[in-house]
Write a protein that holds these residues in place. Structure first.
Motif, mmCIF file in Angstrom:
data_model
loop_
_atom_site.group_PDB
_atom_site.id
_atom_site.type_symbol
_atom_site.label_atom_id
_atom_site.label_comp_id
_atom_site.label_asym_id
_atom_site.label_seq_id
_atom_site.Cartn_x
_atom_site.Cartn_y
_atom_site.Cartn_z
ATOM 1 N N GLU A 86 0.830 -1.195 0.000
ATOM 2 C CA GLU A 86 0.000 0.000 0.000
ATOM 3 C C GLU A 86 0.873 1.257 0.000
ATOM 4 O O GLU A 86 0.599 2.215 -0.733
ATOM 5 N N ARG A 87 1.934 1.253 0.809
ATOM 6 C CA ARG A 87 2.851 2.403 0.840
ATOM 7 C C ARG A 87 3.534 2.582 -0.508
ATOM 8 O O ARG A 87 3.701 3.706 -0.997
ATOM 9 N N PHE A 88 3.945 1.464 -1.121
ATOM 10 C CA PHE A 88 4.606 1.502 -2.425
ATOM 11 C C PHE A 88 3.686 2.121 -3.477
ATOM 12 O O PHE A 88 4.090 3.013 -4.233
ATOM 13 N N LEU A 89 2.434 1.647 -3.525
ATOM 14 C CA LEU A 89 1.476 2.171 -4.503
ATOM 15 C C LEU A 89 1.142 3.633 -4.217
ATOM 16 O O LEU A 89 0.960 4.430 -5.143
ATOM 17 N N GLN A 90 1.053 3.994 -2.939
ATOM 18 C CA GLN A 90 0.766 5.385 -2.582
ATOM 19 C C GLN A 90 1.903 6.299 -3.022
ATOM 20 O O GLN A 90 1.664 7.413 -3.505
#
Length: 204
Positions: free
Chosen positions: A133-137
């Motif tokens: 999720e952090r990567f995609l954000q």
């Protein structure tokens, strides 16, 4: 006495078939563990039951105060809610677990019955999900174009950093109608590409 032995035999039989670890701690010593404790933690029962065995060697340092606080509450007769904590196996590996415990009478004395559920794999999945999720954000916010995500009623449900900068005077954007904040209209735009995409499933 015969009924008591039969009852205890049933308890041990059921406990050894449990998918969870079950232990009884009396005065800081482990006096009972089920088969799952041996399998997961790597100690034999005779090791657990040894007078020299230190129960706290099973507890990760950061969970030590939590365990001591839980035991103190039990001995005061207070209920203790299930809690997450970390354990150290005999080989040094860590596992994440949920402990549900209760104060009981065992062999005529107060003791603590604990049921421990291994949630290591679940925790790993949660950590992996958060990392993704952090990567995609980071990607979402790094795109040098304003991006909005809309629901079927044209409410803004997510925007990237560039969209926030472009419409800083309208912040917060989330929860508002896209046509109101982006086009200053009271009704959806004629030939709205978002509506056409929702209706056809194709890009417009």
């Amino acid at each position: 006495e015969e009924a008591l032995r039969e009852s205890e035999g049933k308890f041990r039989s059921l406990a050894d078939q449990s998918p969870n670890m079950i232990f009884i701690n009396k005065k800081g010593r482990i006096v009972y563990v089920n088969q799952k404790c041996e399998e997961v933690m790597g100690y034999k029962r005779e090791e657990f039951y040894s007078p020299d065995f230190d129960f706290f060697t099973l507890i990760a340092p950061e969970s030590m105060s939590l365990i001591k606080e839980s035991f103190a509450k039990h001995l005061k007769g207070e209920d203790v809610r299930p809690y997450d904590y970390s354990l150290i196996k005999k080989n040094g590996e860590r596992i994440e677990a949920i402990n549900t415990s209760k104060l009981i009478q065992y062999e005529g004395e107060l003791a603590i019955l604990g049921i421990v559920t291994d949630i290591t794999e679940r925790k790993r999945a949660e950590y992996s999900l958060r990392d993704n999720e952090r990567f995609l954000q980071d990607i979402f916010n790094g795109i040098k174009d304003g991006i909005s995500i809309l629901d079927r009623d044209l409410n803004v449900i997510r925007v990237n950093k560039w969209m926030e900068r472009m419409y800083a005077s309208e912040m917060p954007l989330v929860g508002k109608k896209c046509y109101k904040i982006y086009q200053k209209r009271e009704f959806p735009c004629p030939y709205c590409p978002s509506i056409q995409t929702l209706e056809t499933g194709e890009a417009h």
